[in-house]
Design a protein around this motif. Structure first.
Motif, PDB file in Angstrom:
ATOM      1  N   ASN A   1      62.415  -8.200  27.142  1.00 47.58           N
ATOM      2  CA  ASN A   1      63.080  -7.114  26.403  1.00 47.58           C
ATOM      3  C   ASN A   1      62.106  -5.996  26.018  1.00 47.58           C
ATOM      4  O   ASN A   1      62.052  -5.565  24.874  1.00 47.58           O
ATOM      5  N   ALA A   2      61.358  -5.516  27.004  1.00 53.16           N
ATOM      6  CA  ALA A   2      60.391  -4.447  26.753  1.00 53.16           C
ATOM      7  C   ALA A   2      61.004  -3.061  26.892  1.00 53.16           C
ATOM      8  O   ALA A   2      60.649  -2.141  26.153  1.00 53.16           O
ATOM      9  N   LEU A   3      61.907  -2.890  27.860  1.00 49.80           N
ATOM     10  CA  LEU A   3      62.452  -1.572  28.195  1.00 49.80           C
ATOM     11  C   LEU A   3      63.978  -1.605  28.102  1.00 49.80           C
ATOM     12  O   LEU A   3      64.685  -1.651  29.111  1.00 49.80           O
ATOM     13  N   PRO A   4      64.533  -1.580  26.897  1.00 49.74           N
ATOM     14  CA  PRO A   4      65.981  -1.746  26.740  1.00 49.74           C
ATOM     15  C   PRO A   4      66.809  -0.542  27.177  1.00 49.74           C
ATOM     16  O   PRO A   4      68.005  -0.680  27.441  1.00 49.74           O
ATOM     17  N   THR A   5      66.197   0.638  27.217  1.00 49.52           N
ATOM     18  CA  THR A   5      66.923   1.846  27.635  1.00 49.52           C
ATOM     19  C   THR A   5      66.312   2.362  28.928  1.00 49.52           C
ATOM     20  O   THR A   5      65.131   2.709  28.971  1.00 49.52           O
TER      21      THR A   5
ATOM     22  N   TYR B   1      61.324   7.174  33.112  1.00 52.09           N
ATOM     23  CA  TYR B   1      62.392   6.314  33.631  1.00 52.09           C
ATOM     24  C   TYR B   1      62.928   5.323  32.614  1.00 52.09           C
ATOM     25  O   TYR B   1      63.899   4.608  32.885  1.00 52.09           O
ATOM     26  N   ALA B   2      62.298   5.242  31.407  1.00 52.20           N
ATOM     27  CA  ALA B   2      62.727   4.236  30.432  1.00 52.20           C
ATOM     28  C   ALA B   2      62.205   4.593  29.050  1.00 52.20           C
ATOM     29  O   ALA B   2      61.259   5.375  28.899  1.00 52.20           O
ATOM     30  N   LYS B   3      62.838   3.986  28.040  1.00 54.84           N
ATOM     31  CA  LYS B   3      62.341   4.027  26.668  1.00 54.84           C
ATOM     32  C   LYS B   3      61.900   2.603  26.306  1.00 54.84           C
ATOM     33  O   LYS B   3      62.610   1.633  26.570  1.00 54.84           O
ATOM     34  N   SER B   4      60.729   2.480  25.699  1.00 57.13           N
ATOM     35  CA  SER B   4      60.199   1.165  25.338  1.00 57.13           C
ATOM     36  C   SER B   4      60.596   0.780  23.921  1.00 57.13           C
ATOM     37  O   SER B   4      60.733   1.629  23.040  1.00 57.13           O
ATOM     38  N   ASN B   5      60.756  -0.512  23.708  1.00 56.51           N
ATOM     39  CA  ASN B   5      61.266  -1.015  22.436  1.00 56.51           C
ATOM     40  C   ASN B   5      60.237  -0.887  21.319  1.00 56.51           C
ATOM     41  O   ASN B   5      59.025  -0.927  21.544  1.00 56.51           O
ATOM     42  N   THR B   6      60.752  -0.748  20.088  1.00 61.12           N
ATOM     43  CA  THR B   6      59.918  -0.539  18.909  1.00 61.12           C
ATOM     44  C   THR B   6      60.634  -1.119  17.697  1.00 61.12           C
ATOM     45  O   THR B   6      61.868  -1.208  17.693  1.00 61.12           O
ATOM     46  N   PRO B   7      59.913  -1.539  16.663  1.00 59.16           N
ATOM     47  CA  PRO B   7      60.597  -1.912  15.421  1.00 59.16           C
ATOM     48  C   PRO B   7      61.248  -0.699  14.767  1.00 59.16           C
ATOM     49  O   PRO B   7      60.942   0.446  15.124  1.00 59.16           O
ATOM     50  N   GLU B   8      62.142  -0.937  13.841  1.00 62.48           N
ATOM     51  CA  GLU B   8      62.862   0.149  13.188  1.00 62.48           C
ATOM     52  C   GLU B   8      61.904   1.185  12.608  1.00 62.48           C
ATOM     53  O   GLU B   8      61.068   0.866  11.760  1.00 62.48           O
ATOM     54  N   PHE B   9      62.012   2.422  13.098  1.00 63.08           N
ATOM     55  CA  PHE B   9      61.162   3.540  12.683  1.00 63.08           C
ATOM     56  C   PHE B   9      59.668   3.226  12.845  1.00 63.08           C
ATOM     57  O   PHE B   9      58.817   3.840  12.204  1.00 63.08           O
TER      58      PHE B   9
ATOM     59  N   THR C   1      61.197  -7.972  21.174  1.00 57.05           N
ATOM     60  CA  THR C   1      60.398  -7.949  22.395  1.00 57.05           C
ATOM     61  C   THR C   1      59.432  -9.133  22.332  1.00 57.05           C
ATOM     62  O   THR C   1      58.732  -9.316  21.332  1.00 57.05           O
ATOM     63  N   LEU C   2      59.380  -9.920  23.398  1.00 53.95           N
ATOM     64  CA  LEU C   2      58.611 -11.161  23.400  1.00 53.95           C
ATOM     65  C   LEU C   2      57.302 -10.999  24.164  1.00 53.95           C
ATOM     66  O   LEU C   2      57.212 -10.229  25.127  1.00 53.95           O
ATOM     67  N   ASN C   3      56.308 -11.745  23.742  1.00 49.13           N
ATOM     68  CA  ASN C   3      54.988 -11.679  24.365  1.00 49.13           C
ATOM     69  C   ASN C   3      55.008 -12.441  25.690  1.00 49.13           C
ATOM     70  O   ASN C   3      55.313 -13.634  25.719  1.00 49.13           O
ATOM     71  N   PRO C   4      54.677 -11.790  26.811  1.00 49.21           N
ATOM     72  CA  PRO C   4      54.793 -12.472  28.105  1.00 49.21           C
ATOM     73  C   PRO C   4      53.789 -13.598  28.310  1.00 49.21           C
ATOM     74  O   PRO C   4      53.981 -14.448  29.173  1.00 49.21           O
ATOM     75  N   TRP C   5      52.708 -13.635  27.518  1.00 44.84           N
ATOM     76  CA  TRP C   5      51.741 -14.731  27.635  1.00 44.84           C
ATOM     77  C   TRP C   5      52.300 -16.022  27.046  1.00 44.84           C
ATOM     78  O   TRP C   5      51.858 -17.112  27.395  1.00 44.84           O
TER      79      TRP C   5
ATOM     80  N   VAL D   1      54.166  -4.674  26.557  1.00 48.25           N
ATOM     81  CA  VAL D   1      54.755  -5.742  27.358  1.00 48.25           C
ATOM     82  C   VAL D   1      55.147  -5.228  28.741  1.00 48.25           C
ATOM     83  O   VAL D   1      54.996  -5.941  29.751  1.00 48.25           O
ATOM     84  N   ALA D   2      55.631  -3.998  28.826  1.00 53.43           N
ATOM     85  CA  ALA D   2      55.945  -3.417  30.135  1.00 53.43           C
ATOM     86  C   ALA D   2      54.705  -3.384  31.021  1.00 53.43           C
ATOM     87  O   ALA D   2      54.754  -3.725  32.211  1.00 53.43           O
ATOM     88  N   LEU D   3      53.581  -2.983  30.450  1.00 60.15           N
ATOM     89  CA  LEU D   3      52.326  -2.965  31.208  1.00 60.15           C
ATOM     90  C   LEU D   3      51.919  -4.376  31.609  1.00 60.15           C
ATOM     91  O   LEU D   3      51.512  -4.624  32.753  1.00 60.15           O
TER      92      LEU D   3
END
Length: 474
Positions: free
Chosen positions: A45-49, A121-129, A143-147, A162-164
């Motif tokens: 869940n790194a790039l929800p938009t 091409y995308a917006k990356s997820n962030t905590p509220e504000f 967003t979960l840690n892939p490791w 996480v996208a990277l």
């Protein structure tokens, strides 16, 4: 054309070279990313938009130009953090209040990236504000840690990191106030830089001189980071604090081979507890600079006022930017945001003046410190990635924190001192989780910082550990 897997694993610099020789096109890269996102992003869940239609339209327009006229990034796709406007694209800021908001105009930083050949091409997820160094919100979830999918990716640029780390981005945009670039870089095994104030022009909001937060680059290695910083840098009249492009590119500086003569390491800046394993890993990494003939000593500038100063200035920032939402949408705000705003509204002029004076003093002492040392190295984050169910770190090494941001002191102290800083992957815990080393230099010293980071990256030999496929909890 190379296979999807070869392209996903390639460095950003290599991808730009392929774009400039015509081996791949921006449209090819968008196809690769769309397939990679479908394969792995559902797990993290790194790039929800996503905005691939907009990206392809932009790419086609860019491809009408000769290859040499397409800008420094030459058509490189880039995700933008979901706190920043991209024209025609949803911007939620991680808040239910704005879950359906569509941006009417792009921020200056996005316009600049697109003018230098970036394709959004995308917006990356962030905590509220962007509040809280753990990326979860009521709009898109965590967003979960892939490791280790049971762990936090930190924040607030968690989606970008996480996208990277998972190969759904070669480069990524982020922002940083109290470590929002550096913490997720540390937790995800990638590189993230907080540049100097004004290095990256952006659209002012609330006040012209609002500068606790800056925009910065994120990448998988130092050279790629330098490439993106080159593409992001430059002055703009709408941002009066913005700086001109330096005469020597940041990528050239990273590749210069220049090494620091004397560096300082501090496990805690004298202001925070640190997990012993994290301290040991970062100390060992810093000491390896000696292999290049660099003098390594233990020292740090005097930053004793950092907790009080940051608490006040951060609260003031929230009051300036979010007080109206507290009055009209309180029931839709998360508790930490409410706390921040209310703390700001209770401030007196005397408290704000005291905090500003403290920041001036800490910056002056830090600038003086860098007359002796070329770089300061510390842990980028005082703990390894923590369980995703914890909203924040409440305790470290036996010390309980007074609030949800105090565990970030090792990075927010550097913010207050106006220094550029980056997080460099420097090792792994016994359980295989990444640890980042914070590297800091004097204001406007990004070239020296990048050269030093590249030198240590070469010594440590950790370049290329990402991207990875998401890994379930052991």
């Amino acid at each position: 054309m190379a296979s999807d897997q070869e392209l996903v694993r390639a460095t950003a610099c290599a991808i730009v070279d392929k774009l400039n020789t015509g081996e791949v096109t921006p449209l090819d890269l968008l196809d690769v990313l769309e397939r990679r996102i479908a394969e792995v992003d559902g797990k993290v869940n790194a790039l929800p938009t996503l905005c691939f239609d907009r990206a392809r339209d932009h790419a086609k327009t860019l491809m009408k130009k000769p290859i040499g006229d397409r800008g420094l990034l030459a058509g490189m796709p880039i995700p933008i953090k979901d706190l920043v406007n991209v024209e025609g694209v949803r911007m939620t800021q991680g808040s239910p209040i704005f879950k359906d908001a569509i941006s009417e105009r792009s921020d200056l930083v996005v316009e600049h990236l697109e003018n230098t050949g970036g394709v959004v091409y995308a917006k990356s997820n962030t905590p509220e504000f962007g509040a809280g160094a753990n990326t979860f919100n009521e709009v898109f979830g965590a967003t979960l840690n892939p490791w280790d999918l049971s762990r936090s990716a930190a924040g607030s640029s968690g989606g970008a990191a996480v996208a990277l780390a998972t190969g759904t981005a070669w480069l990524a945009h982020g922002t940083d106030m109290g470590g929002s670039l550096r913490n997720p870089a540390s937790f995800c095994g990638i590189v993230g830089m907080r540049p100097s104030i004004g290095r990256v022009a952006h659209t002012p909001s609330a006040t012209i001189d609002r500068n606790l937060t800056v925009h910065g680059p994120m990448a998988r290695n130092v050279e790629d980071l330098a490439l993106l910083l080159d593409a992001m840098s430059g002055e703009h009249p709408a941002d009066p604090l913005s700086l001109p492009v330096p005469q020597i590119s940041f990528l050239s500086a990273a590749r210069s081979g220049n090494k620091p003569k004397r560096i300082a390491y501090s496990p805690d800046l004298g202001i925070t507890p640190v997990d012993p394993e994290v301290a040991a890993i970062t100390r060992k990494a810093a000491s390896r600079f000696a292999e290049a003939g660099v003098i390594v000593e233990e020292a740090h500038p005097d930053l004793r006022e950092a907790h009080e100063c940051f608490h006040v200035l951060r609260a003031f920032d929230f009051a300036m930017t979010k007080a109206a939402l507290l009055r009209t949408k309180r029931d839709l705000l998360k508790p930490e945001v409410i706390w921040n705003i209310e703390e700001g509204l209770r401030l007196t002029v005397e408290q704000i003046a005291r905090a500003e004076a403290q920041r001036v003093e800490m910056t002056a002492r830090t600038v003086e410190f860098f007359k002796t040392y070329d770089l300061l190295l510390t842990p980028a984050t005082i703990v390894a990635p923590f369980p995703i169910g914890n909203r924040y770190v409440a305790e470290c090494a036996g010390k309980k924190f007074d609030n949800y941001v105090e565990w970030l002191a090792i990075v927010y102290a550097i913010t207050l001192a106006c220094c550029p800083a980056l997080s460099l992957p420097c090792g792994f815990t016994a359980s295989g989780l990444p640890v980042g080393l914070q590297m800091v230099t004097a204001p406007r010293g990004e070239a020296q910082l990048l050269a030093g980071a590249k030198a240590l990256e070469d010594i440590l030999g950790l370049r290329g550990t990402t991207p990875i496929d998401p890994r379930p909890a052991p």
